[in-house]
Design a protein around this motif. Sequence first.
Motif, PDB file in Angstrom:
ATOM      1  N   ILE A  41       0.873  -0.972  -0.255  1.00  0.00           N
ATOM      2  CA  ILE A  41      -0.041  -0.301  -0.098  1.00  0.00           C
ATOM      3  C   ILE A  41       0.955   1.570  -0.142  1.00  0.00           C
ATOM      4  N   ALA A  42       2.339   1.516   0.597  1.00  0.00           N
ATOM      5  CA  ALA A  42       3.258   2.083   0.349  1.00  0.00           C
ATOM      6  C   ALA A  42       2.941   3.231  -1.090  1.00  0.00           C
ATOM      7  N   GLU A  43       2.674   2.822  -1.927  1.00  0.00           N
ATOM      8  CA  GLU A  43       2.263   3.974  -3.294  1.00  0.00           C
ATOM      9  C   GLU A  43       1.035   4.733  -3.173  1.00  0.00           C
ATOM     10  N   ALA A  44       0.334   4.470  -2.494  1.00  0.00           N
ATOM     11  CA  ALA A  44      -0.919   4.755  -1.872  1.00  0.00           C
ATOM     12  C   ALA A  44      -0.700   5.850  -0.993  1.00  0.00           C
ATOM     13  N   LYS A  47       5.089  10.572   0.850  1.00  0.00           N
ATOM     14  CA  LYS A  47       6.543  10.207   1.101  1.00  0.00           C
ATOM     15  C   LYS A  47       6.195  10.071   2.428  1.00  0.00           C
ATOM     16  N   HIS A  48       5.490  11.885   3.245  1.00  0.00           N
ATOM     17  CA  HIS A  48       6.450  11.508   4.556  1.00  0.00           C
ATOM     18  C   HIS A  48       6.003  10.255   5.312  1.00  0.00           C
ATOM     19  N   LEU A  49       4.391   9.695   4.888  1.00  0.00           N
ATOM     20  CA  LEU A  49       4.056   8.628   6.302  1.00  0.00           C
ATOM     21  C   LEU A  49       4.764   7.190   5.990  1.00  0.00           C
ATOM     22  N   ARG A  50       5.795   7.310   4.324  1.00  0.00           N
ATOM     23  CA  ARG A  50       6.483   6.176   4.227  1.00  0.00           C
ATOM     24  C   ARG A  50       7.916   6.430   5.337  1.00  0.00           C
ATOM     25  N   GLN A  51       7.896   6.750   5.824  1.00  0.00           N
ATOM     26  CA  GLN A  51       8.902   7.554   6.324  1.00  0.00           C
ATOM     27  C   GLN A  51       8.747   7.933   8.066  1.00  0.00           C
TER      28      GLN A  51
END
Length: 982
Positions: A41-44, A47-51
Amino acid sequence: MTRRSPKGRSGGPAPEALAARLGAAPPLSDPAGAEARLADIAEALPKHLRQGPARSILLALADHSPFLWQLAARDPGRLAGLLDASPEARVAEIIADQRAAGRPRAGAAVDLDAVGRRLRENRAAHALLVALADIGGLWPLATVTRALSDFADASVSAALDALLLQAAETGRYRPRDAAEPQAGSGLVVLGLGKLGACELNYSSDIDLVVFFDPEAAPLREGLEPTPVFSRLAQGVAKLLQERTAEGYVHRVDYRLRPDPGSTPTAMSLNSAYTYYETLGQNWERAAFIKARAIAGDIAAGERFLADLRPFIWRKYFDFASIADVHAMKRQIHAVRGHDTIAVMGHDIKLGRGGIREIEFFVQTQQLVFGGRRPALRGRRTVEMLASLTEEGWIGPEARDELAAAYDFLRTVEHRLQMVRDEQTQRLPAEPGELARFARFAGFPDLPAFEAALLHHARRVQAHYALLFEAEPDLSAEVGDLVFSGTGDDPGTLQTLRALGFREPERAVETVRGWHFGRRPAVRSPRAREVLTELVPALMQALGGTPDPDAALDALDRAFGRMPAAVELLTILRSHERLRLLFADLLGTAPRLADTVAFSPHVLDAVIDPAFVEPTTDPAALAGQYRGLVGAPGSHEDFLDRSRDAARQLRFVTGARLLSGILTPEGAGHAFTGIAEAAVAASLEAVARAFAADHGAVPGGRVAVLGFGRLGSRQLTADSDLDLVVLYDFDPEARTSTGPRPLDAAVAYNRLTQRLVSALTVPTRRGGLYEVDLRLRPGGGQGMIAAQLRSFRSYAGEEAELWEHMALTRARVIAGDADLGAEAADVIRGVVCRHRDPAAVNRAVREMRALVAREKGDAGPLDLKLSPGGLLDLDFLAQALVLGHAAACPDLAGLDAPAVLRRAAGHGLLPGDEAERLCAAYRLFDDVHHWQRLMVEGDPSAASPVTLTRLATATGLPDARTLAAQLDAERAEVRALFERRLG
């Protein structure tokens, strides 16, 4: 309903956003698997929530909770919106939308399927948001449980709106306001358990009960409310717990209603009230501690709970509830897996050291003490731990350790339920699964989790044991105590001898007679059941008294007089300290023991923390007295309540004297304050009733004077009250103004009769005081109340010196303040009149000789009338006042010891002589107080055991030393009396 909060200037979340406030995430058990799931689901996600912390929390969800990860993966946009918003603001929005879900748009019909979808969608968003705020360390436990409870309230309210509006569409229900269908509905929905307390679990059933007022329910004419509201309640449950692909909202449990196996889902308020009043059990009282009106007609629900308070909160400390609550806990422990503290497979709710033990620890003490301590009636567990500490029932250590354990265990409980959205409290039984869960709970490994769990559970168990399991063992540790059958057990006789019983055979026969029902008080099956369990410990307690045989006889006599003893026996079984005190009273203070037998709950005061902080202040005692009397519904009710109030306060005073908390002098002040409060309250009560019958006398005033030991603030445990009633009125209008008018003099004499009756008449609650009016002007002749001018004239012109002697101890104790002040001026004027001291001394000596001739004395233990005793000292002090108060007015208005000291200060007595007289007075008066507490009837008939106790109380080694001391002091007092007055 995906929403996003504004980003910060760097492109990350705003400072108030959930993602910006995340703490450390739980350690991972399967990092690779978690990474793979997050990648899906990362692409959805922005960016700041993937780190950073957001990535860490999402990996934790992916690793540890299939349920939460399903919610996250199903709608990444919703997930991002939750992380980028303020959790406090977002949860409020979700709850508001949930509450509104049951009301369709204007003009639209109710669509239950659409309502259900909206409720379930909100529940998914709410569950994910609460989990993120909890696991992320943003919210403490109280905020988490409040959010869960508020959401459940909103869910029930929405479902009820939908069902009521649907009923309105068909004409079965006619709402008073279509915009507010629940208002005025007569329908009451109560939340019980953790929902009622706003302490709901993450995945919990919601405990509801549904009642209704058939008179208020706006139903179509002809409809029976019971089936209508029962179907409606069932519809609410169906709407909330129906499972679809979207999940469900709440599981609903209606089984806490009265007798759920045979009653409809909804029942009338009157039926419910009657059930609780007549058949309600202690577990239901415990359940209703947390009850809260959450939907329907909230005002009607709150009124019902207010009406139910006497059922929940007993007037007296309710020790019987301890046994019931503990029995429930023992039944839980009997289930396999609940009897020991473990980790693998341990039930953190029902097992040893678990959540239920903390809740029982709190709720049991609420049930026992909350009736008299309103501060203990709260719903929330941790708040009540604080209140129990503030009220003095538990210490700060218990509060802090149990609160910390509750926070830990409830957090672990939430983690367990977050894994698969299951209502479970049992830890995994497989080591690998348990290790994974330990990480989800925030621990680096299983040993760290085990250590924390055992740390908290053992402290919970220790505090719980102090309340329950550590109660004194009621079996006999000193040997056999068997009273069944008809023959005497040799081992029992031996044990009784070892306990100090001189006649063990008679003791066995006495106890056996109780089991055979020879005393009415112990004939009921329940009384004999409790008695069988209690007798060994009770006999040991009696064995600790100075005379066990006499104490047992006193108890047997009490059982013969009591209509029922099960309440007393239950209290004694539950509390060792009260058992020992009651045994002591039986052996040494039968007057107090009789009080306990008549009214067992007077023992409550002994375990109240305030017991060791006595007051002798008249105003404080009056406040306590009035608080106990409360608001009587009738004059007869007042008479009963006043007797109960005085009995309790006199018992507490006697028990404090017996325990050394009050000195005899202090006890005299307290007994006097209680009497003053009783007289004042009785005067007010009879005056109100009299005015209703006869009206007020124009300008009328009444005051009550106290004489003797009441006037000098030296009442004992059994003193009579020497009273004089004065009145005054407008001589120009001497007729009362009521429906049955009376002449003023007649009115006040009848009022005095009513006052004396209120103080003396026996009721079903016993007696209050004996009253003596013979010190009024004219003595036993004529009217029983005196007008002020007659009192002034008589005291100043006609009264003999012995009557002036009585006035030296007279003071106003009740009634009109202005009239009292005028009477006090009259008394002071008479007492301080100029007199010849020699003539006074001669008259006082003659009066003492007359008393000796007419009354004599009862021997050396008659400390009042024997030569050299209290009467000599009182007469000597009165002679000093009447002979010298004209020159030394500060001698007036004092008790005898104070007069003697003040006289020495004026040079009327040598200082050392005054001190010897005061020391003798203090000894005599102390022993006199103890006698009145411990000896019924003739004090000269005191048993050797009682005399020994008297000696101990006065600081002397034995009865012989006490007798010698009294003889020596009396001889000296008599010599000084004759020298000073000769």
